[in-house]
Design a protein around this motif. Structure first.
Motif, PDB file in Angstrom:
ATOM      1  N   ILE A  58      14.726 -11.664   5.557  1.00 33.66           N
ATOM      2  CA  ILE A  58      14.801 -10.307   6.092  1.00 33.66           C
ATOM      3  C   ILE A  58      14.784 -10.324   7.602  1.00 33.66           C
ATOM      4  CG2 ILE A  58      13.521  -8.133   6.229  1.00 33.66           C
ATOM      5  CD1 ILE A  58      12.682  -8.541   3.400  1.00 33.66           C
ATOM      6  N   GLU A  59      15.652  -9.591   8.211  1.00 29.22           N
ATOM      7  CA  GLU A  59      15.653  -9.467   9.660  1.00 29.22           C
ATOM      8  C   GLU A  59      14.373  -8.778  10.106  1.00 29.22           C
ATOM      9  OE1 GLU A  59      17.885 -10.708  11.632  1.00 29.22           O
ATOM     10  OE2 GLU A  59      19.111 -11.428   9.966  1.00 29.22           O
ATOM     11  N   ALA A  60      13.929  -9.118  11.335  1.00 29.60           N
ATOM     12  CA  ALA A  60      12.664  -8.592  11.838  1.00 29.60           C
ATOM     13  C   ALA A  60      12.649  -7.074  11.866  1.00 29.60           C
ATOM     14  CB  ALA A  60      12.383  -9.144  13.239  1.00 29.60           C
ATOM     15  N   SER A  61      13.814  -6.465  12.092  1.00 24.19           N
ATOM     16  CA  SER A  61      13.873  -5.017  12.232  1.00 24.19           C
ATOM     17  C   SER A  61      14.023  -4.297  10.891  1.00 24.19           C
ATOM     18  CB  SER A  61      15.045  -4.631  13.142  1.00 24.19           C
ATOM     19  OG  SER A  61      16.266  -5.121  12.607  1.00 24.19           O
ATOM     20  N   GLU A  62      14.251  -5.042   9.820  1.00 22.35           N
ATOM     21  CA  GLU A  62      14.472  -4.430   8.515  1.00 22.35           C
ATOM     22  C   GLU A  62      13.156  -4.315   7.765  1.00 22.35           C
ATOM     23  OE1 GLU A  62      16.891  -5.373   4.356  1.00 22.35           O
ATOM     24  OE2 GLU A  62      17.320  -6.498   6.191  1.00 22.35           O
ATOM     25  N   PRO A  63      12.800  -3.137   7.298  1.00 23.52           N
ATOM     26  CA  PRO A  63      11.530  -2.978   6.570  1.00 23.52           C
ATOM     27  C   PRO A  63      11.511  -3.845   5.320  1.00 23.52           C
ATOM     28  CG  PRO A  63      12.446  -0.845   7.176  1.00 23.52           C
ATOM     29  CD  PRO A  63      13.506  -1.862   7.442  1.00 23.52           C
ATOM     30  N   LEU A  64      10.363  -4.400   5.024  1.00 21.89           N
ATOM     31  CA  LEU A  64      10.196  -5.183   3.811  1.00 21.89           C
ATOM     32  C   LEU A  64      10.174  -4.283   2.584  1.00 21.89           C
ATOM     33  CD1 LEU A  64       9.496  -7.959   2.470  1.00 21.89           C
ATOM     34  CD2 LEU A  64       7.085  -7.346   2.810  1.00 21.89           C
ATOM     35  N   LEU A  65       9.546  -3.105   2.735  1.00 24.34           N
ATOM     36  CA  LEU A  65       9.340  -2.193   1.620  1.00 24.34           C
ATOM     37  C   LEU A  65      10.048  -0.864   1.859  1.00 24.34           C
ATOM     38  CD1 LEU A  65       5.472  -2.632   1.185  1.00 24.34           C
ATOM     39  CD2 LEU A  65       7.279  -3.979   0.110  1.00 24.34           C
ATOM     40  N   THR A  66      10.447  -0.238   0.793  1.00 24.52           N
ATOM     41  CA  THR A  66      10.900   1.150   0.905  1.00 24.52           C
ATOM     42  C   THR A  66       9.662   2.039   1.087  1.00 24.52           C
ATOM     43  OG1 THR A  66      10.727   1.581  -1.472  1.00 24.52           O
ATOM     44  CG2 THR A  66      12.821   0.652  -0.655  1.00 24.52           C
ATOM     45  N   ASP A  67       9.885   3.286   1.431  1.00 25.31           N
ATOM     46  CA  ASP A  67       8.757   4.203   1.609  1.00 25.31           C
ATOM     47  C   ASP A  67       7.941   4.322   0.325  1.00 25.31           C
ATOM     48  OD1 ASP A  67       9.558   4.614   4.191  1.00 25.31           O
ATOM     49  OD2 ASP A  67      10.486   6.582   3.805  1.00 25.31           O
ATOM     50  N   SER A  68       8.617   4.409  -0.805  1.00 23.05           N
ATOM     51  CA  SER A  68       7.896   4.555  -2.072  1.00 23.05           C
ATOM     52  C   SER A  68       7.132   3.277  -2.421  1.00 23.05           C
ATOM     53  CB  SER A  68       8.854   4.922  -3.210  1.00 23.05           C
ATOM     54  OG  SER A  68       9.809   3.899  -3.417  1.00 23.05           O
ATOM     55  N   GLU A  69       7.707   2.107  -2.100  1.00 19.74           N
ATOM     56  CA  GLU A  69       7.010   0.846  -2.353  1.00 19.74           C
ATOM     57  C   GLU A  69       5.785   0.718  -1.466  1.00 19.74           C
ATOM     58  OE1 GLU A  69      10.576  -2.161  -3.845  1.00 19.74           O
ATOM     59  OE2 GLU A  69      10.194  -1.891  -1.689  1.00 19.74           O
ATOM     60  N   TYR A  70       5.913   1.134  -0.208  1.00 21.46           N
ATOM     61  CA  TYR A  70       4.763   1.075   0.691  1.00 21.46           C
ATOM     62  C   TYR A  70       3.634   1.965   0.171  1.00 21.46           C
ATOM     63  CZ  TYR A  70       1.946   1.143   4.937  1.00 21.46           C
ATOM     64  OH  TYR A  70       0.907   1.029   5.828  1.00 21.46           O
ATOM     65  N   SER A  71       3.981   3.143  -0.304  1.00 16.51           N
ATOM     66  CA  SER A  71       2.975   4.047  -0.867  1.00 16.51           C
ATOM     67  C   SER A  71       2.331   3.439  -2.104  1.00 16.51           C
ATOM     68  CB  SER A  71       3.612   5.390  -1.232  1.00 16.51           C
ATOM     69  OG  SER A  71       4.071   6.053  -0.078  1.00 16.51           O
ATOM     70  N   ARG A  72       3.152   2.833  -2.962  1.00 17.66           N
ATOM     71  CA  ARG A  72       2.616   2.187  -4.162  1.00 17.66           C
ATOM     72  C   ARG A  72       1.641   1.078  -3.794  1.00 17.66           C
ATOM     73  NH1 ARG A  72       7.154  -0.391  -7.341  1.00 17.66           N
ATOM     74  NH2 ARG A  72       5.414  -1.203  -8.565  1.00 17.66           N
ATOM     75  N   PHE A  73       2.022   0.280  -2.803  1.00 15.64           N
ATOM     76  CA  PHE A  73       1.173  -0.845  -2.426  1.00 15.64           C
ATOM     77  C   PHE A  73      -0.138  -0.382  -1.808  1.00 15.64           C
ATOM     78  CE2 PHE A  73      -0.429  -3.848   0.710  1.00 15.64           C
ATOM     79  CZ  PHE A  73      -0.736  -4.909  -0.139  1.00 15.64           C
ATOM     80  N   THR A  74      -0.078   0.551  -0.867  1.00 15.13           N
ATOM     81  CA  THR A  74      -1.300   0.997  -0.205  1.00 15.13           C
ATOM     82  C   THR A  74      -2.236   1.704  -1.187  1.00 15.13           C
ATOM     83  OG1 THR A  74      -0.143   3.004   0.574  1.00 15.13           O
ATOM     84  CG2 THR A  74      -0.294   1.130   2.100  1.00 15.13           C
ATOM     85  N   GLU A  75      -1.666   2.415  -2.157  1.00 10.08           N
ATOM     86  CA  GLU A  75      -2.495   3.056  -3.179  1.00 10.08           C
ATOM     87  C   GLU A  75      -3.178   1.997  -4.053  1.00 10.08           C
ATOM     88  OE1 GLU A  75      -2.150   6.217  -6.919  1.00 10.08           O
ATOM     89  OE2 GLU A  75      -0.375   5.732  -5.713  1.00 10.08           O
ATOM     90  N   PHE A  76      -2.424   0.965  -4.417  1.00 11.91           N
ATOM     91  CA  PHE A  76      -2.984  -0.130  -5.208  1.00 11.91           C
ATOM     92  C   PHE A  76      -4.113  -0.834  -4.447  1.00 11.91           C
ATOM     93  CE2 PHE A  76      -2.818  -4.805  -5.573  1.00 11.91           C
ATOM     94  CZ  PHE A  76      -3.302  -4.962  -6.861  1.00 11.91           C
ATOM     95  N   PHE A  77      -3.876  -1.140  -3.178  1.00 12.31           N
ATOM     96  CA  PHE A  77      -4.867  -1.857  -2.381  1.00 12.31           C
ATOM     97  C   PHE A  77      -6.113  -0.997  -2.178  1.00 12.31           C
ATOM     98  CE2 PHE A  77      -6.567  -4.010   1.419  1.00 12.31           C
ATOM     99  CZ  PHE A  77      -6.478  -5.329   0.999  1.00 12.31           C
TER     100      PHE A  77
END
Length: 287
Positions: free
Chosen positions: A7-26
């Motif tokens: 992944i390029e440095a400027s490209e997000p690893l996660l989509t917005d929904s994935e980020y929300s899923r992950f932070t909720e899980f954590f």
């Protein structure tokens, strides 16, 4: 082939929904919240863990962490996403208040057969609880009159291992008085680390422990003093209240809790009463 390397440095690893899923899980596992402003930090650390495990997609990685309790990856993830910033004699005024005000009050009328129990939670790499040990030895006149048990807990297993080793950088010991450094540390010139003496290392019990999974303590096993500094700032209101309730339930009546200078119990719970101890504020357990 791993996703983290492509992944390029400027490209997000996660989509917005994935980020929300992950932070909720954590959050559900640890009580720690991550705002959107911390997203770059979270994605970088998460990407490193995905690369280390060979996960080719976020969903694969999250599934392995969620259901693969035996593989230890949840602990690795916690270690990667927790920040441990500390040094000896940090916020020293509270240590002074401990030996000059809190402990003389707590031990008033106590039998010498009663163990005084003091806990640092989170303890990070050990500087705080070792600072307490040094302060007791050097500045509490009644230190030889009581048995003292010291405990250090942290959710991060890596920092617990480092605390047990008792080897510290020049930065960690920079605030120590020279005489204490000379009396209680040995300088490893090859590694440029300062090793705390064995007697002090052996005086502290360290454990990997989540504040949401507290020890089940009763009677004399409960803590007289708890230092819980700069942890609650990472929680939301619900998690703060639960953490404080768990700490409350692990403390003896009349016990004293010290928080970080930016933390205020009035915003969290009514279980403790604010009290001045010399030049520092602490919180007395209501009962």
């Amino acid at each position: 082939m791993t996703l983290g390397l492509q992944i390029e440095a400027s490209e997000p690893l996660l989509t917005d929904s994935e980020y929300s899923r992950f932070t909720e899980f954590f959050y559900k596992r640890t009580g720690i919240t991550f705002e959107q402003s911390r997203r770059a930090f979270v994605e970088k650390r998460l990407g490193n863990r995905m690369a280390a495990t060979g996960a080719s997609a976020f969903s694969e990685y999250l599934s392995s962490v969620r259901w693969g309790a035996a593989n230890g990856e949840m602990q690795e993830l916690i270690n990667a996403l927790t920040i441990n910033e500390t040094y000896f004699f940090r916020e020293e005024g509270q240590f002074k208040a401990l030996v000059e005000n809190a402990l003389p009050d707590i031990t008033k009328g106590r039998s010498r057969s009663n163990v005084i129990r003091i806990c640092s939670w989170p303890c990070s790499t050990g500087e705080e609880i070792y600072s307490i040990a040094l302060y007791l030895l050097e500045y509490w006149g009644a230190v030889d009159e009581f048995d003292i048990a010291l405990y250090g807990y942290d959710i991060d297993s890596n920092v617990i291992d480092r605390a047990k080793r008792g080897a510290f950088s020049k930065r960690s010991i920079s605030k120590l008085p020279p005489e204490l450094l000379a009396n209680y540390f040995q300088h490893d010139r090859k590694e440029d680390l300062y090793n705390i003496v064995s007697d002090l290392k052996e005086s502290v019990t360290f454990e990997t422990r989540n504040v949401f999974d507290p020890p089940n303590l009763t009677g004399d096993d409960m803590y007289d003093v708890v230092f819980c500094r700069n942890m609650l700032i990472y929680f939301d209101d619900k998690s703060r209240r639960l953490a404080v309730e768990n700490i409350f339930n692990s403390m003896k009546n009349n016990g004293v809790l010290f928080l970080g200078h930016s933390e205020r119990m009035s915003r969290i719970s009514t279980l403790f009463t604010p009290e001045r101890f010399g030049e520092a504020f602490g919180y007395r357990k209501r009962f």
